[in-house]
Design a protein around this motif. Structure first.
Motif, PDB file in Angstrom:
ATOM      1  N   UNK A 188      -1.755-135.647  35.219  1.00  5.33           N
ATOM      2  CA  UNK A 188      -2.165-134.563  34.322  1.00  5.33           C
ATOM      3  C   UNK A 188      -1.327-133.320  34.571  1.00  5.33           C
ATOM      4  N   UNK A 189      -1.321-132.422  33.575  1.00  5.48           N
ATOM      5  CA  UNK A 189      -0.638-131.139  33.752  1.00  5.48           C
ATOM      6  C   UNK A 189      -1.180-130.409  34.976  1.00  5.48           C
ATOM      7  N   UNK A 190      -2.494-130.453  35.148  1.00  7.76           N
ATOM      8  CA  UNK A 190      -3.117-129.729  36.251  1.00  7.76           C
ATOM      9  C   UNK A 190      -2.665-130.281  37.595  1.00  7.76           C
ATOM     10  N   UNK A 202       0.898-129.345  38.439  1.00  5.68           N
ATOM     11  CA  UNK A 202       1.010-127.949  38.867  1.00  5.68           C
ATOM     12  C   UNK A 202       0.481-127.766  40.291  1.00  5.68           C
ATOM     13  N   UNK A 203      -0.624-128.428  40.614  1.00  2.00           N
ATOM     14  CA  UNK A 203      -1.184-128.330  41.964  1.00  2.00           C
ATOM     15  C   UNK A 203      -0.195-128.878  42.993  1.00  2.00           C
ATOM     16  N   UNK A 204       0.420-129.987  42.682  1.00  2.00           N
ATOM     17  CA  UNK A 204       1.359-130.595  43.628  1.00  2.00           C
ATOM     18  C   UNK A 204       2.584-129.706  43.841  1.00  2.00           C
ATOM     19  N   UNK A 223     -12.300-143.348  44.166  1.00  2.00           N
ATOM     20  CA  UNK A 223     -11.437-143.502  42.989  1.00  2.00           C
ATOM     21  C   UNK A 223     -11.293-142.202  42.205  1.00  2.00           C
ATOM     22  N   UNK A 224     -10.050-141.770  41.985  1.00  2.00           N
ATOM     23  CA  UNK A 224      -9.771-140.505  41.316  1.00  2.00           C
ATOM     24  C   UNK A 224      -8.334-140.539  40.798  1.00  2.00           C
ATOM     25  N   UNK A 225      -7.952-139.514  40.086  1.00  2.00           N
ATOM     26  CA  UNK A 225      -6.562-139.413  39.655  1.00  2.00           C
ATOM     27  C   UNK A 225      -5.643-139.350  40.866  1.00  2.00           C
ATOM     28  N   UNK A 226      -6.099-138.712  41.925  1.00  2.00           N
ATOM     29  CA  UNK A 226      -5.277-138.581  43.123  1.00  2.00           C
ATOM     30  C   UNK A 226      -5.106-139.916  43.836  1.00  2.00           C
TER      31      UNK A 226
END
Length: 332
Positions: free
Chosen positions: A79-81, A84-86, A60-63
């Motif tokens: 999230x903003x992070x 940006x990663x995607x 379980x994670x944001x991803x």
């Protein structure tokens, strides 16, 4: 007393190890104050743990929350992070002709690599063909600010071939913020250098993919990063055949033709990130590896082919010290 004080002021390497991202990580800080080194390294390891929990591909994670929304055909706020990663991973996939594509999480899961203790097994042929027909790609993602959705419900994001490089850049930023000028960060073979080790540059080894020793060593200077993609870390053997976790999206099978491919990224913004993702399309491209490294402006490359032959660009050959009798083929 003077001699004792002099000894206490000598710089030395303070090492800090942990197990994150499914691999061993090592933060080596060169300095005089162990307390400062310990505090800085602890901050880095906390960041690694945060990234591991935030972007885990199957726990379980944001991803995984994003992947669940995509499977339902829904948009998700991230999230903003992560947004940006995607976007960055989407760019790397496009430049590399989608040979490395983090949208293939379902394929990785089919091969049993979404577990820390996988059981050697080949995927169900019907499920594999159905996934290949669905052709999930990073290009299917629509990213608008923090809102992410997919045109293709078969997309499942796995940042395993990208996150270690990003983590290197985060570690370097944290160490610099903490006043650390000299350090070496190693995340399962993805390595980044800050400063020097005393009056010498940091020196790292390039692992031989079939022997428990380095095939070569090279100096790593301030801000440089090195990354390797290979078939010798996450793999299983079945009926005498090796199946590695680097999967070819064109066939759905583990890539063939290369044992390992190492790239050196000279000092530049996001050098850590560039040492990770861009090595994958070159590895998957086989004999066309040089075309793919050129696309990313990477001139320092070493490849070990399926039969054990060594190919190296002239730029990297000038930096390498081979171990034993190696006769590499020079590539422009």
């Amino acid at each position: 007393m003077l001699l004792s004080l002099a000894a206490c002021s000598r710089s030395e390497v303070f090492r800090h190890e942990a197990f994150v991202f499914g691999t061993r990580v090592d933060v080596a800080v060169y300095g005089k104050d162990q307390a400062e080194a310990d505090a800085a390294a602890a901050a880095v390891l906390r960041e690694f743990d945060r990234l591991h929990r935030a972007y885990h591909a199957w726990e379980p994670s944001e991803l995984t929350a994003l992947n669940a929304a995509i499977a339902r055909g829904e948009a998700a706020e991230v999230s903003d992070e992560l947004a940006a990663l995607l976007k960055d991973a989407q760019h790397i996939a496009a430049v590399g002709d989608e040979l490395f594509d983090p949208a293939l999480g379902a394929l990785v899961a089919l091969w049993g690599f979404h577990t820390d203790t996988f059981v050697p097994t080949r995927p169900d042929p019907d499920k594999l063909q159905a996934l290949l027909a669905a052709r999930p790609r990073m290009a299917d993602l629509v990213i608008e600010g923090n809102r992410v959705e997919s045109r293709n419900p078969a997309v499942q994001i796995d940042l395993g071939g990208y996150a270690k490089g990003y983590a290197l850049d985060r570690a370097a930023a944290i160490l610099r913020e903490k006043g650390v000028a000299n350090a070496l960060i190693n995340i399962g073979g993805n390595v980044m250098a800050l400063g020097r080790k005393g009056d010498q540059p940091w020196r790292v080894g390039i692992q031989h993919p079939r022997e428990p020793a380095p095939i070569a060593t090279l100096p790593l200077y301030d801000g440089e990063a090195v990354g390797t993609s290979g078939d010798y870390q996450r793999f299983f053997e079945l009926d005498g055949e090796r199946y590695a976790h680097l999967l070819d999206p064109r066939t759905g099978q583990p890539a063939r033709g290369t044992q390992s491919l190492t790239i050196l990224i000279t000092a530049q913004p996001n050098a850590g990130t560039l040492s990770d993702g861009p090595s994958k399309p070159a590895y998957l491209a086989g004999d066309q590896w040089r075309e793919h490294t050129r696309r990313f402006g990477i001139e320092h490359v070493l490849r070990i082919t399926e039969d054990g032959s060594v190919e190296v660009t002239r730029a990297l050959r000038a930096r390498l010290q081979f171990v034993g009798s190696v006769a590499p083929k020079l590539i422009d």
